[in-house]
Design a protein around this motif. Structure first.
Motif, PDB file in Angstrom:
ATOM      1  N   THR A  91      64.366  35.319   7.313  1.00  0.00           N
ATOM      2  CA  THR A  91      64.970  35.702   6.032  1.00  0.00           C
ATOM      3  C   THR A  91      65.311  37.188   5.999  1.00  0.00           C
ATOM      4  N   THR A  92      64.529  38.001   6.708  1.00  0.00           N
ATOM      5  CA  THR A  92      64.870  39.423   6.800  1.00  0.00           C
ATOM      6  C   THR A  92      66.225  39.593   7.474  1.00  0.00           C
ATOM      7  N   TYR A  93      66.410  38.919   8.599  1.00  0.00           N
ATOM      8  CA  TYR A  93      67.690  39.027   9.306  1.00  0.00           C
ATOM      9  C   TYR A  93      68.825  38.468   8.442  1.00  0.00           C
ATOM     10  N   ALA A  94      68.561  37.355   7.784  1.00  0.00           N
ATOM     11  CA  ALA A  94      69.587  36.752   6.927  1.00  0.00           C
ATOM     12  C   ALA A  94      69.962  37.694   5.788  1.00  0.00           C
ATOM     13  N   ARG A  95      68.971  38.332   5.208  1.00  0.00           N
ATOM     14  CA  ARG A  95      69.251  39.278   4.116  1.00  0.00           C
ATOM     15  C   ARG A  95      70.060  40.472   4.622  1.00  0.00           C
ATOM     16  N   LEU A  96      69.725  40.973   5.793  1.00  0.00           N
ATOM     17  CA  LEU A  96      70.487  42.094   6.337  1.00  0.00           C
ATOM     18  C   LEU A  96      71.957  41.709   6.507  1.00  0.00           C
ATOM     19  N   LYS A  97      72.205  40.532   7.058  1.00  0.00           N
ATOM     20  CA  LYS A  97      73.583  40.095   7.248  1.00  0.00           C
ATOM     21  C   LYS A  97      74.272  39.839   5.898  1.00  0.00           C
ATOM     22  N   HIS A  98      73.516  39.293   4.954  1.00  0.00           N
ATOM     23  CA  HIS A  98      74.041  39.089   3.601  1.00  0.00           C
ATOM     24  C   HIS A  98      74.408  40.433   2.969  1.00  0.00           C
ATOM     25  N   ASN A  99      73.553  41.430   3.162  1.00  0.00           N
ATOM     26  CA  ASN A  99      73.784  42.733   2.554  1.00  0.00           C
ATOM     27  C   ASN A  99      74.940  43.482   3.213  1.00  0.00           C
ATOM     28  N   VAL A 100      75.149  43.234   4.504  1.00  0.00           N
ATOM     29  CA  VAL A 100      76.307  43.826   5.183  1.00  0.00           C
ATOM     30  C   VAL A 100      77.595  43.418   4.463  1.00  0.00           C
ATOM     31  N   ILE A 101      77.686  42.137   4.123  1.00  0.00           N
ATOM     32  CA  ILE A 101      78.864  41.633   3.416  1.00  0.00           C
ATOM     33  C   ILE A 101      78.882  42.158   1.982  1.00  0.00           C
ATOM     34  N   LEU A 102      77.718  42.144   1.344  1.00  0.00           N
ATOM     35  CA  LEU A 102      77.615  42.570  -0.058  1.00  0.00           C
ATOM     36  C   LEU A 102      78.054  44.017  -0.238  1.00  0.00           C
ATOM     37  N   LYS A 103      77.657  44.877   0.695  1.00  0.00           N
ATOM     38  CA  LYS A 103      77.929  46.306   0.565  1.00  0.00           C
ATOM     39  C   LYS A 103      79.034  46.799   1.511  1.00  0.00           C
ATOM     40  N   ASN A 104      79.590  45.889   2.314  1.00  0.00           N
ATOM     41  CA  ASN A 104      80.606  46.280   3.290  1.00  0.00           C
ATOM     42  C   ASN A 104      80.104  47.460   4.125  1.00  0.00           C
ATOM     43  N   ASN A 133      70.928  33.464  11.080  1.00  0.00           N
ATOM     44  CA  ASN A 133      72.375  33.227  11.031  1.00  0.00           C
ATOM     45  C   ASN A 133      72.700  31.969  10.228  1.00  0.00           C
ATOM     46  N   TYR A 134      71.855  30.963  10.362  1.00  0.00           N
ATOM     47  CA  TYR A 134      72.031  29.723   9.589  1.00  0.00           C
ATOM     48  C   TYR A 134      71.794  29.983   8.103  1.00  0.00           C
ATOM     49  N   LEU A 135      70.769  30.759   7.779  1.00  0.00           N
ATOM     50  CA  LEU A 135      70.421  31.009   6.377  1.00  0.00           C
ATOM     51  C   LEU A 135      71.469  31.852   5.660  1.00  0.00           C
ATOM     52  N   THR A 136      72.148  32.713   6.391  1.00  0.00           N
ATOM     53  CA  THR A 136      73.092  33.647   5.774  1.00  0.00           C
ATOM     54  C   THR A 136      74.208  32.924   5.027  1.00  0.00           C
ATOM     55  N   LYS A 137      74.513  31.707   5.431  1.00  0.00           N
ATOM     56  CA  LYS A 137      75.644  30.983   4.849  1.00  0.00           C
ATOM     57  C   LYS A 137      75.426  30.599   3.387  1.00  0.00           C
ATOM     58  N   LEU A 207      64.954  49.547   0.265  1.00  0.00           N
ATOM     59  CA  LEU A 207      65.496  48.275  -0.207  1.00  0.00           C
ATOM     60  C   LEU A 207      66.612  47.713   0.673  1.00  0.00           C
ATOM     61  N   PRO A 208      67.536  48.528   1.172  1.00  0.00           N
ATOM     62  CA  PRO A 208      68.573  47.960   2.043  1.00  0.00           C
ATOM     63  C   PRO A 208      68.023  47.366   3.336  1.00  0.00           C
ATOM     64  N   THR A 231      68.650  44.880  -8.274  1.00  0.00           N
ATOM     65  CA  THR A 231      69.467  43.833  -8.883  1.00  0.00           C
ATOM     66  C   THR A 231      70.460  43.259  -7.884  1.00  0.00           C
ATOM     67  N   ASP A 232      71.033  44.120  -7.049  1.00  0.00           N
ATOM     68  CA  ASP A 232      72.034  43.675  -6.079  1.00  0.00           C
ATOM     69  C   ASP A 232      71.412  42.843  -4.959  1.00  0.00           C
ATOM     70  N   TYR A 233      70.328  43.352  -4.380  1.00  0.00           N
ATOM     71  CA  TYR A 233      69.736  42.711  -3.210  1.00  0.00           C
ATOM     72  C   TYR A 233      68.817  41.541  -3.556  1.00  0.00           C
ATOM     73  N   TYR A 234      68.234  41.572  -4.754  1.00  0.00           N
ATOM     74  CA  TYR A 234      67.276  40.531  -5.154  1.00  0.00           C
ATOM     75  C   TYR A 234      67.624  40.023  -6.556  1.00  0.00           C
ATOM     76  N   PRO A 235      68.769  39.356  -6.700  1.00  0.00           N
ATOM     77  CA  PRO A 235      69.196  38.903  -8.029  1.00  0.00           C
ATOM     78  C   PRO A 235      68.250  37.893  -8.657  1.00  0.00           C
ATOM     79  N   GLU A 236      67.397  37.287  -7.850  1.00  0.00           N
ATOM     80  CA  GLU A 236      66.447  36.306  -8.379  1.00  0.00           C
ATOM     81  C   GLU A 236      65.300  36.963  -9.150  1.00  0.00           C
TER      82      GLU A 236
END
Length: 474
Positions: A91-104, A133-137, A207-208, A231-236
């Protein structure tokens, strides 16, 4: 039945509340135990309990400083079960990849350690990366695997801490930073007992990195920038659980008790009080592997002004390398090293390192008596801003290295907080160092003109209310 007078107040037993401070390593001691926080908790009403893998002797100075008695319990940080570790890393790796897209911002992936070799750790990292990589989707998958990670902690691990919590009946538990995954069983045990868990986001760049490793009821953040990041990284996480409180580490600069005169500081550290002092603040080896070359460049640039300027070199507290030795020897007439005052126990690794109380005065007086600070992207920029001193960031590559560049450093997400501001002075080449330093000395208000605005984005103002706000929350 008679009630002992010492235990009676207006005919009833006075209740003493308990707050457990979980201190997993030495980094939180300075900010939370040396600051005014414990004083604000009113020791007549609140019993401070410390759980830590560090020895009891570490906290003797805290008791002496605040004139209180601390209830201490040694704890052993439990190893994560293999599946817990796997799901968390995925999930750490997935979040990093998610955040790459979120923050460009592709620099976020530099926070993922590249697996090397064929060790068990490297093997797990590779599997975690594939799974991530699977979780990032789908962000919901990330949340579901984080939930799985928690479920794989053994019931015996949770019960271990639950028994202690039931015996103590604390009002709240405060974890001094969010990065230690082994503390999750404490969070799970507290949740079963409806005991509130609070944790602090320890640093402005945390946080990033997707290393929110504990689950809490309240998260303490430095300022508006970090609040928005949560709020951006952990909207839940509901907004009401994110508490804007600042950080106590900056309060020390406004406490006159730490300040000594320039003459006293010069005498104590064998400095020339008639010269202008410039602080060179060292970085850790990973962040700035060529820091010794930077120091050499600064020394060479300022050597023609050695009758006017003295460089005070403060190394990173956890850097014990010999990489600066040659520079310090060759420029001993210009550079005066003043080492951080830290406890460095043997055989503990970095987790056992912590600042002595005297190091606070050291840093405060450096900011008070130096004209400016030079470093590579350090938080020291904010320390000096409190006393209205400019920071000069090193901004060129002293060597060509395909695996490292200052361009990568300054592309990190937390530096986007400077956008649109003249927040620091920039040393863009070796040739510009002398001119920029002289400008900072002679015209300090013309350098980093927005430094206070930058700090207002990053840290709640005024900075001296942080301990009070945290105490109320706990």
């Amino acid at each position: 039945m008679e009630i002992e007078p010492s235990k009676a107040i207006s005919g009833y037993m006075k209740e003493v509340k308990k707050v457990i401070f979980v201190v997993p390593d030495g980094v939180g001691i300075k900010n939370y135990l040396y600051s005014k926080l414990l004083t604000e908790l009113k020791p007549d009403d609140v019993q401070i309990v410390i759980w830590s893998p560090l020895p009891k002797e570490v906290f003797n100075e805290v008791e002496r400083l605040h004139g209180i008695t601390i209830e201490y319990k040694a704890i052993t940080l439990l190893a994560e079960p293999p599946l817990t570790r796997l799901y968390r890393e995925a999930t750490t790796y997935a979040r990093l990849k998610h955040n790459v897209i979120l923050k460009n911002n592709t620099s976020l992936l530099t926070n993922w350690p590249k697996p090397k070799g064929y060790s068990k750790r490297a093997f797990m990292q590779r599997i975690a990366q594939v799974l991530g990589n699977y979780l990032t989707k789908d962000y919901k998958r990330i949340l579901s695997y984080e939930a799985k990670s928690k479920r794989h902690w053994g019931s015996a691990d949770i019960a271990h801490y639950k028994g202690y919590l039931e015996a103590l009946q604390p009002q709240s538990v405060f974890i001094t930073h969010q990065r230690v995954a082994s503390l999750m069983p404490i969070c799970l045990a507290a949740k079963q007992l409806n005991i509130k868990i609070t944790t602090a986001i320890f640093s402005w760049d945390n946080l990033p990195k997707a290393r929110l490793c504990v689950s809490a009821d309240q998260y303490l953040v430095w300022g508006d920038w970090m609040q928005q990041e949560m709020t951006d990284y952990y909207p839940e996480i509901p907004s009401e659980q994110i508490k804007l409180v600042g950080t106590p580490q900056f309060e020390f600069y406004l406490e006159d008790k730490h300040i000594i005169t320039r003459a006293e500081f010069a005498n104590e550290h064998h400095l020339d009080k008639n010269k202008t002092w410039i602080c060179f603040s060292g970085d850790d080896v990973k962040t700035s592997p060529y820091d010794a070359l930077f120091l050499k460049d600064v020394a060479e640039a300022l050597a023609p002004y050695e009758d006017q300027i003295q460089i005070i070199f403060r190394r990173c507290p956890v850097d014990f390398s010999q990489r600066y030795d040659a520079v310090l020897k060759n420029y001993n007439h210009l550079i005066k090293p003043i080492d951080p005052l830290w406890h460095v126990p043997k055989d503990t690794g970095w987790t056992g390192y912590f600042a002595k109380y005297e190091d606070i005065a050291m840093q405060v007086n450096l900011a008070k008596h130096c004209a400016a600070v030079i470093n590579l992207g350090s938080t020291m920029a904010h320390d000096f801003t409190i006393l209205n001193k400019p920071c000069l960031y090193l901004n060129y590559d002293p060597v060509v290295d395909k695996d490292w560049s200052v361009a990568t450093i300054y592309s990190y997400q937390h530096f986007r907080s400077m956008k649109g501001l003249n927040a620091v002075g920039w040393l863009n080449s070796k040739e510009t160092i002398a001119d920029e330093v002289l400008k900072a000395i002679e015209q300090p208000e013309s350098v980093a003109t927005d430094r206070k605005l930058w700090m207002e984005r990053v840290v709640l103002q005024p900075v001296d209310v942080s301990s009070q706000l945290i105490a109320k929350i706990l």
